[in-house]
Design a protein around this motif. Structure first.
Motif, PDB file in Angstrom:
ATOM      1  N   LEU A  70       0.985  -1.187   0.134  1.00 35.90           N
ATOM      2  CA  LEU A  70      -0.216   0.066   0.110  1.00 35.90           C
ATOM      3  C   LEU A  70       0.887   1.295  -0.026  1.00 35.90           C
ATOM      4  CD1 LEU A  70      -3.003   1.222   0.376  1.00 35.90           C
ATOM      5  CD2 LEU A  70      -2.483   1.239   2.763  1.00 35.90           C
ATOM      6  N   VAL A  71       1.811   1.255   0.707  1.00 30.71           N
ATOM      7  CA  VAL A  71       2.716   2.593   0.965  1.00 30.71           C
ATOM      8  C   VAL A  71       3.623   2.727  -0.498  1.00 30.71           C
ATOM      9  CG1 VAL A  71       4.786   3.361   2.324  1.00 30.71           C
ATOM     10  CG2 VAL A  71       2.711   2.351   3.635  1.00 30.71           C
ATOM     11  N   ALA A  72       3.862   1.437  -1.014  1.00 28.25           N
ATOM     12  CA  ALA A  72       4.851   1.662  -2.199  1.00 28.25           C
ATOM     13  C   ALA A  72       3.913   2.051  -3.613  1.00 28.25           C
ATOM     14  CB  ALA A  72       5.434   0.232  -2.437  1.00 28.25           C
ATOM     15  N   SER A  73       2.583   1.897  -3.411  1.00 28.60           N
ATOM     16  CA  SER A  73       2.117   2.208  -4.661  1.00 28.60           C
ATOM     17  C   SER A  73       2.030   3.505  -5.059  1.00 28.60           C
ATOM     18  CB  SER A  73       0.287   2.118  -4.173  1.00 28.60           C
ATOM     19  OG  SER A  73      -0.286   2.433  -5.471  1.00 28.60           O
ATOM     20  N   ASP A  74       2.558   3.865  -6.426  1.00 34.38           N
ATOM     21  CA  ASP A  74       2.706   4.988  -7.140  1.00 34.38           C
ATOM     22  C   ASP A  74       1.431   5.716  -7.278  1.00 34.38           C
ATOM     23  OD1 ASP A  74       5.564   4.812  -7.544  1.00 34.38           O
ATOM     24  OD2 ASP A  74       5.359   3.956  -9.352  1.00 34.38           O
ATOM     25  N   SER A  75       0.321   5.116  -7.388  1.00 31.46           N
ATOM     26  CA  SER A  75      -0.959   5.918  -7.574  1.00 31.46           C
ATOM     27  C   SER A  75      -1.508   6.614  -6.449  1.00 31.46           C
ATOM     28  CB  SER A  75      -2.076   4.948  -7.917  1.00 31.46           C
ATOM     29  OG  SER A  75      -2.558   3.854  -6.831  1.00 31.46           O
ATOM     30  N   LEU A  76      -1.123   6.116  -5.136  1.00 30.44           N
ATOM     31  CA  LEU A  76      -1.552   6.887  -3.973  1.00 30.44           C
ATOM     32  C   LEU A  76      -0.154   7.883  -3.258  1.00 30.44           C
ATOM     33  CD1 LEU A  76      -3.218   3.838  -2.220  1.00 30.44           C
ATOM     34  CD2 LEU A  76      -4.292   5.888  -3.266  1.00 30.44           C
ATOM     35  N   GLY A  77       0.945   7.291  -3.629  1.00 24.33           N
ATOM     36  CA  GLY A  77       2.048   8.222  -3.217  1.00 24.33           C
ATOM     37  C   GLY A  77       2.269   8.219  -1.686  1.00 24.33           C
ATOM     38  N   ILE A  78       1.798   7.402  -0.888  1.00 25.99           N
ATOM     39  CA  ILE A  78       1.802   7.313   0.425  1.00 25.99           C
ATOM     40  C   ILE A  78       3.144   7.397   0.973  1.00 25.99           C
ATOM     41  CG2 ILE A  78       1.413   6.097   2.639  1.00 25.99           C
ATOM     42  CD1 ILE A  78      -1.107   5.166   1.306  1.00 25.99           C
ATOM     43  N   TYR A  79       4.144   6.858   0.278  1.00 34.12           N
ATOM     44  CA  TYR A  79       5.699   7.004   0.632  1.00 34.12           C
ATOM     45  C   TYR A  79       6.165   8.097   0.435  1.00 34.12           C
ATOM     46  CZ  TYR A  79       6.589   7.055  -4.557  1.00 34.12           C
ATOM     47  OH  TYR A  79       6.541   7.522  -5.855  1.00 34.12           O
ATOM     48  N   ARG A  80       5.589   8.990  -0.273  1.00 37.74           N
ATOM     49  CA  ARG A  80       6.171  10.411  -0.241  1.00 37.74           C
ATOM     50  C   ARG A  80       5.775  11.020   0.960  1.00 37.74           C
ATOM     51  NH1 ARG A  80       4.936   9.856  -5.869  1.00 37.74           N
ATOM     52  NH2 ARG A  80       2.800  10.540  -5.428  1.00 37.74           N
ATOM     53  N   GLN A  81       4.526  10.803   1.552  1.00 35.93           N
ATOM     54  CA  GLN A  81       4.262  11.379   2.854  1.00 35.93           C
ATOM     55  C   GLN A  81       5.275  10.905   4.073  1.00 35.93           C
ATOM     56  OE1 GLN A  81       2.156  13.758   2.364  1.00 35.93           O
ATOM     57  NE2 GLN A  81       1.926  13.272   0.140  1.00 35.93           N
ATOM     58  N   LEU A  82       5.468   9.731   3.816  1.00 33.92           N
ATOM     59  CA  LEU A  82       6.375   9.104   4.864  1.00 33.92           C
ATOM     60  C   LEU A  82       7.722   9.831   4.660  1.00 33.92           C
ATOM     61  CD1 LEU A  82       5.175   5.356   4.790  1.00 33.92           C
ATOM     62  CD2 LEU A  82       4.652   6.740   6.746  1.00 33.92           C
ATOM     63  N   ALA A  83       8.058   9.933   3.564  1.00 35.95           N
ATOM     64  CA  ALA A  83       9.561  10.378   3.537  1.00 35.95           C
ATOM     65  C   ALA A  83       9.717  11.870   3.781  1.00 35.95           C
ATOM     66  CB  ALA A  83       9.879  10.254   2.227  1.00 35.95           C
ATOM     67  N   ALA A  84       8.662  12.666   3.536  1.00 37.20           N
ATOM     68  CA  ALA A  84       8.678  13.868   3.873  1.00 37.20           C
ATOM     69  C   ALA A  84       8.822  14.504   5.348  1.00 37.20           C
ATOM     70  CB  ALA A  84       7.388  14.755   3.288  1.00 37.20           C
ATOM     71  N   PRO A  85       9.432  15.429   5.778  1.00 39.25           N
ATOM     72  CA  PRO A  85       9.586  15.984   7.145  1.00 39.25           C
ATOM     73  C   PRO A  85       8.326  16.623   7.418  1.00 39.25           C
ATOM     74  CG  PRO A  85      10.723  17.401   5.790  1.00 39.25           C
ATOM     75  CD  PRO A  85      10.290  16.200   4.859  1.00 39.25           C
ATOM     76  N   SER A  86       7.833  16.336   8.993  1.00 33.72           N
ATOM     77  CA  SER A  86       6.755  16.876   9.415  1.00 33.72           C
ATOM     78  C   SER A  86       6.951  17.398  10.888  1.00 33.72           C
ATOM     79  CB  SER A  86       5.425  16.045   9.276  1.00 33.72           C
ATOM     80  OG  SER A  86       5.720  14.858  10.017  1.00 33.72           O
ATOM     81  N   PRO A  87       5.988  18.001  11.668  1.00 30.77           N
ATOM     82  CA  PRO A  87       6.268  18.272  12.936  1.00 30.77           C
ATOM     83  C   PRO A  87       6.263  17.010  13.710  1.00 30.77           C
ATOM     84  CG  PRO A  87       4.482  19.981  12.184  1.00 30.77           C
ATOM     85  CD  PRO A  87       4.767  19.036  11.115  1.00 30.77           C
ATOM     86  N   ALA A  88       5.766  16.057  13.400  1.00 30.14           N
ATOM     87  CA  ALA A  88       5.485  14.555  14.146  1.00 30.14           C
ATOM     88  C   ALA A  88       6.736  13.941  13.868  1.00 30.14           C
ATOM     89  CB  ALA A  88       4.266  13.851  13.798  1.00 30.14           C
ATOM     90  N   HIS A  89       7.345  14.054  12.724  1.00 26.72           N
ATOM     91  CA  HIS A  89       8.567  13.367  12.316  1.00 26.72           C
ATOM     92  C   HIS A  89       9.499  14.414  11.394  1.00 26.72           C
ATOM     93  CE1 HIS A  89       6.343   9.704  13.457  1.00 26.72           C
ATOM     94  NE2 HIS A  89       5.382  10.239  12.958  1.00 26.72           N
ATOM     95  N   PRO A  90      10.286  14.977  12.207  1.00 28.08           N
ATOM     96  CA  PRO A  90      11.065  16.048  11.585  1.00 28.08           C
ATOM     97  C   PRO A  90      11.970  15.659  10.554  1.00 28.08           C
ATOM     98  CG  PRO A  90      11.118  16.593  13.915  1.00 28.08           C
ATOM     99  CD  PRO A  90      10.297  15.152  13.727  1.00 28.08           C
ATOM    100  N   SER A  91      12.446  14.266  10.526  1.00 26.86           N
ATOM    101  CA  SER A  91      13.395  13.703   9.677  1.00 26.86           C
ATOM    102  C   SER A  91      12.602  12.524   8.935  1.00 26.86           C
ATOM    103  CB  SER A  91      14.573  12.875  10.510  1.00 26.86           C
ATOM    104  OG  SER A  91      15.226  13.691  11.126  1.00 26.86           O
TER     105      SER A  91
END
Length: 328
Positions: free
Chosen positions: A271-292
């Protein structure tokens, strides 16, 4: 206009930092669903209640509600967003909104991916950004944010139920203890069956708050629209990883009572690796909850699931050498 003034007055004082950029550099934590909201948040919710006294203002209230809910969620105030949605009148959702959103979704389904950035509907922006399309876009946003609040609230219920797990059924237990175990097992299986689609079917499988699913023209030069696009992107970075982690917990932590959930927890990698949903991009991006970024955390979860699968396979074939040497 009074409602917007109330919301704007609280915006700068209640969000950490003077801007969203400042906020993303600071600490971030999600509020518990049962946590009380602040006086300022309550005042803003009551401002929305005031504007929804007239059904003729429902479309305006929809847009303002989405704006306020985004601000609450950007600050991790999921409890305030939930109370905001609960304060809306029972007849708030209008059949015309549903029809318009469904109609636009059908028309946009034929658009090629490379066209979506220019026009999600395959039409020039000036022809499709009418009032009806704007309402449909905000209605979809409302549904997506409401789905998030519902999922997080039910997750809290599920987690509390999981924590009350009685001692497992074993030889020597009394009939009463065995009945307690069986009753709990039935309850947690039912809750798990309800919780999983709240995160997967209603969020992770739906391009949650994506510009395509909200019929948003990303090439717009309108400043308010650009601000909204930026806020939606930040919300995706915050809550899509959170949803993935909670869905994994739901599946992995019930693997003994629902054995197939172990493999399903491992299948989240697809599910995370699916290109159509792009969830992996959200996991890779920094955020307040996960700065790295949080891909390393997700990979650890996949290793955890894979290790449990290998342990079961080894237990079923005791004559073979251990498969898990060094696995932690």
């Amino acid at each position: 206009r009074t409602v917007e003034l109330v919301i704007d007055r609280h915006a700068s004082s209640e969000l950490p930092g003077s801007s969203h950029a400042d906020q993303e550099q600071g600490r971030f934590a999600l509020a518990e669903p049962a946590e009380a909201i602040s006086a300022g948040e309550l005042e803003q919710v009551r401002a929305i209640e005031w504007v929804t006294n007239s059904p003729g203002l429902y479309e305006h209230a929809l847009v303002v509600t989405c704006t306020l809910a985004r601000r609450f969620l950007l600050g991790g105030r999921t409890n305030a967003a939930a109370q905001l949605f609960n304060a809306l009148p029972p007849d708030f959702v209008q059949p015309l909104w549903v029809e318009k959103a469904q109609s636009i979704a059908r028309r946009s389904s034929d658009v090629m991916p490379e066209q979506l950035g220019r026009s999600a509907l395959g039409q020039p922006p000036h022809e499709r950004l009418d009032v009806g399309c704007t309402v449909a876009s905000h209605f979809q946003e409302y549904i997506h944010m409401l789905s998030l609040c519902d999922a997080l609230a039910f997750y809290a219920t599920w987690a509390e139920m999981l924590s009350k797990r009685p001692a497992a059924d074993a030889q020597g237990q009394s009939t009463r203890q065995q009945m307690q175990w069986l009753e709990w097992k039935q309850s947690i299986v039912h809750a798990t069956d309800h919780a999983e689609p709240m995160f997967r079917a209603r969020m992770l499988d739906t391009d949650w708050l994506g510009t395509q699913s909200l019929f948003i023209d990303t090439a717009t030069t309108d400043s308010q629209a650009q601000q909204r696009i930026g806020e939606l992107a930040r919300l995706r970075r915050l809550y899509i990883p959170e949803s993935v982690f909670r869905l994994h917990a739901i599946l992995f932590d019930t693997r003994d009572v629902v054995p197939q959930n172990l493999q399903r927890s491992l299948d989240l990698a697809q599910l995370v690796a699916s290109d159509s949903l792009g969830i992996y991009r959200q996991l890779a991006a920094p955020s307040p909850a996960h700065p790295s970024g949080c891909l390393p955390a997700f990979i650890r979860l996949m290793r955890q699931s894979a290790g449990a699968v290998l342990q079961i396979q080894q237990a079923s074939q005791p004559g073979k050498p251990p498969l898990l040497a060094g696995v932690s």
